[in-house]
Design a protein around this motif. Structure first.
Motif, PDB file in Angstrom:
ATOM      1  N   LYS A   1       6.078   5.321   7.744  1.00  0.00           N
ATOM      2  CA  LYS A   1       4.889   4.821   8.487  1.00  0.00           C
ATOM      3  C   LYS A   1       4.161   6.026   9.045  1.00  0.00           C
ATOM      4  O   LYS A   1       4.753   6.856   9.721  1.00  0.00           O
ATOM      5  CB  LYS A   1       5.360   3.911   9.631  1.00  0.00           C
ATOM      6  N   HIS A   2       2.885   6.104   8.741  1.00  0.00           N
ATOM      7  CA  HIS A   2       2.099   7.231   9.252  1.00  0.00           C
ATOM      8  C   HIS A   2       1.190   6.754  10.360  1.00  0.00           C
ATOM      9  O   HIS A   2       0.688   5.637  10.337  1.00  0.00           O
ATOM     10  CB  HIS A   2       1.269   7.826   8.114  1.00  0.00           C
TER      11      HIS A   2
ATOM     12  N   LEU B   1      -0.142   9.527   1.715  1.00  0.00           N
ATOM     13  CA  LEU B   1       0.108   8.477   2.719  1.00  0.00           C
ATOM     14  C   LEU B   1       0.586   7.158   2.131  1.00  0.00           C
ATOM     15  O   LEU B   1       1.167   6.332   2.828  1.00  0.00           O
ATOM     16  CB  LEU B   1      -1.163   8.242   3.546  1.00  0.00           C
ATOM     17  N   GLU B   2       0.345   6.967   0.829  1.00  0.00           N
ATOM     18  CA  GLU B   2       0.733   5.672   0.236  1.00  0.00           C
ATOM     19  C   GLU B   2       1.663   5.826  -0.959  1.00  0.00           C
ATOM     20  O   GLU B   2       2.245   4.850  -1.429  1.00  0.00           O
ATOM     21  CB  GLU B   2      -0.529   4.896  -0.169  1.00  0.00           C
TER      22      GLU B   2
ATOM     23  N   LEU C   1      -7.886   4.583   0.995  1.00  0.00           N
ATOM     24  CA  LEU C   1      -6.648   4.108   1.609  1.00  0.00           C
ATOM     25  C   LEU C   1      -6.725   2.600   1.846  1.00  0.00           C
ATOM     26  O   LEU C   1      -7.796   2.048   2.071  1.00  0.00           O
ATOM     27  CB  LEU C   1      -6.411   4.835   2.934  1.00  0.00           C
ATOM     28  N   SER C   2      -5.544   1.966   1.842  1.00  0.00           N
ATOM     29  CA  SER C   2      -5.521   0.512   2.088  1.00  0.00           C
ATOM     30  C   SER C   2      -5.802   0.251   3.568  1.00  0.00           C
ATOM     31  O   SER C   2      -5.540   1.119   4.410  1.00  0.00           O
ATOM     32  CB  SER C   2      -4.128  -0.036   1.740  1.00  0.00           C
TER      33      SER C   2
ATOM     34  N   THR D   1      -2.782   0.954   5.719  1.00  0.00           N
ATOM     35  CA  THR D   1      -2.531   2.376   6.034  1.00  0.00           C
ATOM     36  C   THR D   1      -3.429   2.844   7.167  1.00  0.00           C
ATOM     37  O   THR D   1      -3.033   3.634   8.014  1.00  0.00           O
ATOM     38  CB  THR D   1      -2.777   3.240   4.775  1.00  0.00           C
ATOM     39  N   LYS D   2      -4.663   2.322   7.179  1.00  0.00           N
ATOM     40  CA  LYS D   2      -5.629   2.753   8.204  1.00  0.00           C
ATOM     41  C   LYS D   2      -5.451   1.996   9.508  1.00  0.00           C
ATOM     42  O   LYS D   2      -6.214   2.170  10.451  1.00  0.00           O
ATOM     43  CB  LYS D   2      -7.057   2.591   7.663  1.00  0.00           C
TER      44      LYS D   2
END
Ligand code: 6PG
Length: 252
Positions: free
Chosen positions: A3-4, A213-214, A244-245, A248-249
């Motif tokens: 998880k970012h 990130l993904e 990005l999805s 993710t954001k």
């Protein structure tokens, strides 16, 4: 998938103001504890506005610069007044304001011939300034990193020797693709930091951000920034975050 902590901003200006506020907030926590705040600054283009904000009128008097020690994350092996010098960019954007006591900025003298010695001396200066953190090993309080379209960060480029350094805090790094040498902080030091904030802007970073990130855990240098006892945050502008999805954001 790891998880970012990702924050997407409309513009580089919004991103830079948020980074400046994070710097101010984290610095204040150290000031109230009567301690020094130790930060490491990257070069490149993205962080320039952040540094201008930190030195600017809006934050005047809000940061006790006498209790801040500033280091460089990396430097190109060029003279300090060369257009490519990270120091020159930081000097113009931040140091020329006169806010920071000269002795509180530690320049990487990457123009010197004996880079191994410069690396040793810089690591010794870091050790002298970084206070042991309550039994933890000495560490930087905040590190601002950028990321290139190839996933490099600091001067840790894919396939280069410095990326595999397991003990030294600072080392020279030959980047054949660029036909140049650099001096850089290494993963052992960066992954000992308390807070790492990536500042990433521009559409040319969008594809790589999806991988970092993904994608699956990989070997891109930016993926190897995983502080042992610290946090990693990603401050992105709209263009960099566009592929990005929503998840993710952090968008519902
Ligand atoms: C450097 C930087 C480098 C930079 C990235 C992103 O010396 O070039 O330390 O790691 O952060 O290349 O650069 P931009 O911010 O210019 O996109």
């Amino acid at each position: 998938m790891l998880k970012h902590n990702v924050r997407a901003f409309s513009t580089l200006e919004d991103l830079s103001w948020a980074a400046a506020c994070a710097f101010e907030d984290l610095a204040r926590l150290k000031f109230v504890a009567g301690k020094t705040f130790c930060a490491a600054l990257s070069g490149g283009l993205t962080p320039r506005l952040l540094y201008q904000i930190l030195a600017g009128r809006a934050l005047l008097g809000r940061i006790e610069w006498k209790n801040v020690q500033l280091f460089q994350v990396d430097e190109r092996c060029v003279p300090p007044d060369h257009p490519d010098s990270n120091y020159r960019m930081i000097r113009e954007a931040l140091l020329d304001s006169g806010e920071i006591p000269p002795g509180n900025f530690h320049r990487m003298q990457a123009e010197e011939a004996d880079l191994e010695k410069v690396a040793r001396d810089y690591a010794a200066e870091l050790a002298r300034v970084l206070e042991p953190q309550d039994g933890l090993r000495p560490r930087l309080d905040i590190v601002f990193l950028g990321m290139g379209p190839d996933g490099h960060t600091a001067s840790l480029f894919p396939g280069t020797a410095a990326l595999e350094e397991q003990s030294l805090w600072v080392c020279p790094n030959r980047v054949e693709r660029l036909g140049m040498s650099r001096l850089t902080m290494t993963l052992p030091l960066l992954n000992a930091s308390a807070h790492v904030i990536f500042l990433v802007a521009g559409a040319d970073k969008a594809e790589t951000l999806v991988k970092v990130l993904e994608g699956p855990p990989g070997e891109l240098p930016a993926q190897r920034i995983q502080p042992v006892d610290g946090s990693v945050s990603w401050f992105l502008d709209e263009a960099a975050a566009r592929k990005l999805s929503p998840a993710t954001k952090g968008e519902s």
